[in-house]
Write an enzyme that holds these catalytic residues in place. Structure first.
Site, mmCIF file in Angstrom:
data_model
loop_
_atom_site.group_PDB
_atom_site.id
_atom_site.type_symbol
_atom_site.label_atom_id
_atom_site.label_comp_id
_atom_site.label_asym_id
_atom_site.label_seq_id
_atom_site.Cartn_x
_atom_site.Cartn_y
_atom_site.Cartn_z
ATOM 1 N N HIS A 63 46.904 45.619 37.354
ATOM 2 C CA HIS A 63 47.230 44.300 37.911
ATOM 3 C C HIS A 63 47.595 43.288 36.829
ATOM 4 C CE1 HIS A 63 44.700 45.235 41.761
ATOM 5 N NE2 HIS A 63 45.787 45.977 41.660
ATOM 6 N N LEU A 73 39.056 51.207 42.549
ATOM 7 C CA LEU A 73 40.522 51.245 42.480
ATOM 8 C C LEU A 73 41.054 50.783 41.122
ATOM 9 C CD1 LEU A 73 41.341 49.832 46.044
ATOM 10 C CD2 LEU A 73 41.368 52.206 45.298
ATOM 11 N N PHE A 74 40.157 50.452 40.207
ATOM 12 C CA PHE A 74 40.481 50.248 38.787
ATOM 13 C C PHE A 74 41.552 49.190 38.537
ATOM 14 C CE2 PHE A 74 39.888 55.024 39.319
ATOM 15 C CZ PHE A 74 38.508 54.930 39.317
ATOM 16 N N CYS A 75 41.594 48.146 39.350
ATOM 17 C CA CYS A 75 42.604 47.089 39.198
ATOM 18 C C CYS A 75 44.014 47.662 39.150
ATOM 19 C CB CYS A 75 42.333 46.246 37.957
ATOM 20 S SG CYS A 75 40.842 45.249 38.073
ATOM 21 N N ALA A 76 44.207 48.732 39.924
ATOM 22 C CA ALA A 76 45.526 49.363 40.036
ATOM 23 C C ALA A 76 45.668 49.852 41.467
ATOM 24 C CB ALA A 76 45.673 50.501 39.037
#
Length: 455
Positions: A129, A374-377
């Site tokens: 992100h 979701l790992f900032c993705a």
């Protein structure tokens, strides 16, 4: 590289000393264990060398660019020398600027604020992100996730060929995925961008801690990264590259340090002459310790030798991937396939487990710290997992938005400070959890899976 070959390379480069390596944590099942920090992709532990350098400097702390006293002059020299060290570490060209920021996110938002009017931005949906979201005032073209490095280049070339060739354009791409760890074809993407009159910025947050990054060799226009992923403390980052767009843009922040001259006008207003150097975007008192810690980390990694660091990391990657492949219920996530070169970042799902539950059990029962979610993705994870049936299970991540499935994964990540024992314990723990199940009951609290200690 085979495990046996890479194992021989360990004598050349053992894991580097990092803070917290001997920290013990309690287990919900009783007793304590040395903590296995396997979440380097979020924040790597600080190198002991970096911490020692910062501690040695701390008594000499002084204001930067603003004082005539000895400590102020010393701190100013240290701060500007840190800029030079970072420029050398990144292989910057003559005329490139190194701007100290707070993080990769801050760096890319700074660049977004400096885009010329009418600039079109091209970014793959696979980005973190920090790279996906800053371009709010530009025309943005989001590109679908590619299935190979070659397809990534072809996708970008087609998109650039369809753009207005006379307006400014910028491509933003990661060097290594924060989800799959896979290396992206940065040099080829840069060539495609430049062939179509566009510029390119490299998000090196996951690449710089693992592989050498050279602005000149990769032929990128800018590179951004964070100190806290490069074995330095939190709160510092870098944007390095071409000076023209940065020099022509309004200062990222208005204030002292960014201004060269300020004068009142006869009409009561204020005239400001801004700096043309990196100081233009570094208003306020700078994070001297942050800049110094990044420079210290750059020096330490350079002295350790990236050839040795990469060889040892490949050994750890193969150890983890081989161990996970022996558990049929585990599926490793990938865009480019098993043979793609990668850094020490591996995401996976476990059949029959909610990822939040699995990560909580690794922590509470084995003292292993990984990441789940979701790992900032989010777009990338939904691409990788969207076709899979998902059930929330008895303990899991927050509910999905209406109409969406509940999706999350587990990420294990490691680097220069990771001992062999930590990855071996992780592989054994995965095998044991899948075979025997968790030994403790868990519940969801504030969207997180936690051990149930109410009994």
């Amino acid at each position: 590289m085979s495990v046996s070959t890479a194992a021989a390379d360990q004598s050349v480069c053992a894991s580097l000393p990092v803070l917290g390596r001997d920290v013990t944590v309690p287990l919900v099942t009783g007793g304590e264990v040395t903590y296995a920090a396997l979440d380097y992709a979020a924040s790597a532990p600080a190198l002991q060398r970096v911490w020692d350098d910062v501690a040695a400097y701390a008594p000499y702390y002084g204001s930067v660019h603003r004082g005539a006293g000895y400590l102020s002059q010393l701190s100013t020299d240290l701060f500007e020398n840190a800029r030079r060290i970072v420029a050398e570490f990144l292989g910057c060209r003559d005329g490139d600027q190194v701007v100290f920021t707070r993080s990769t996110t801050d760096s890319l938002n700074l660049l977004a604020a400096a885009l010329p009017d009418g600039c079109q931005v091209f970014v793959f949906e696979t980005e973190h992100h920090a790279s996906l979201l800053p371009w709010r005032n530009a025309r943005v073209t989001y590109l679908d996730a590619p299935s190979s490095p070659g397809q990534a280049v072809e996708t970008l070339e087609r998109a650039l060929a369809d753009r207005d060739p006379y307006g400014p354009a910028l491509v933003c791409v990661t060097g290594a995925s924060n989800v799959t760890g896979e290396l992206w074809p940065v040099r080829e993407l840069a060539a495609a961008a430049h062939a179509h009159g566009a510029r390119i910025v490299l998000d090196a947050a996951q690449l710089a801690p693992h592989h050498p990054v050279s602005v000149a060799d990769l032929d990128v226009d800018w590179v951004a990264f964070s100190g806290h992923k490069l074995y330095a403390p939190f709160g510092s980052g870098v944007l390095a590259g071409r000076a023209d767009w940065l020099r022509e843009a309004d200062p990222y922040l208005a204030g002292g340090g960014a201004s060269r001259k300020v004068a009142r006008r006869t009409d009561g207003g204020v005239d400001v002459e801004w700096h043309d150097s990196a100081a233009r975007h570094e208003a306020g008192s700078p994070n001297v310790i942050g800049a110094y810690s990044i420079a210290s980390a750059c020096t330490a990694l350079t002295e350790a030798g990236f050839d040795n660091l990469v060889a040892r990391e490949r050994y750890l990657i193969e150890k983890v991937r081989t161990g996970l492949a022996e558990v049929p219920e585990v599926r490793i996530l990938s865009l480019f396939g098993d043979d793609a070169p990668r850094v020490g970042v591996i995401s996976f799902v476990v059949e029959g487990w909610n990822s939040s539950h699995f990560a909580a059990a690794l922590s509470a029962e084995y003292g292993i710290g990984v990441r789940d979610g979701l790992f900032c993705a989010h777009p990338l994870l939904r691409t990788l997992l969207g076709s899979d049936p998902q059930t929330q299970g008895e303990c899991g991540a927050p509910e999905a938005a209406p109409g969406e499935k509940s999706l999350n994964a587990i990420r294990v990540s490691f680097g220069a400070g990771t001992p062999d024992e930590h990855v071996e314990r992780f592989v054994d723990a995965v095998r044991e959890l899948v075979r025997d199940g968790a030994r403790w009951n868990y519940r969801t609290e504030d969207g997180r899976c936690v051990p149930d200690t109410s009994a």
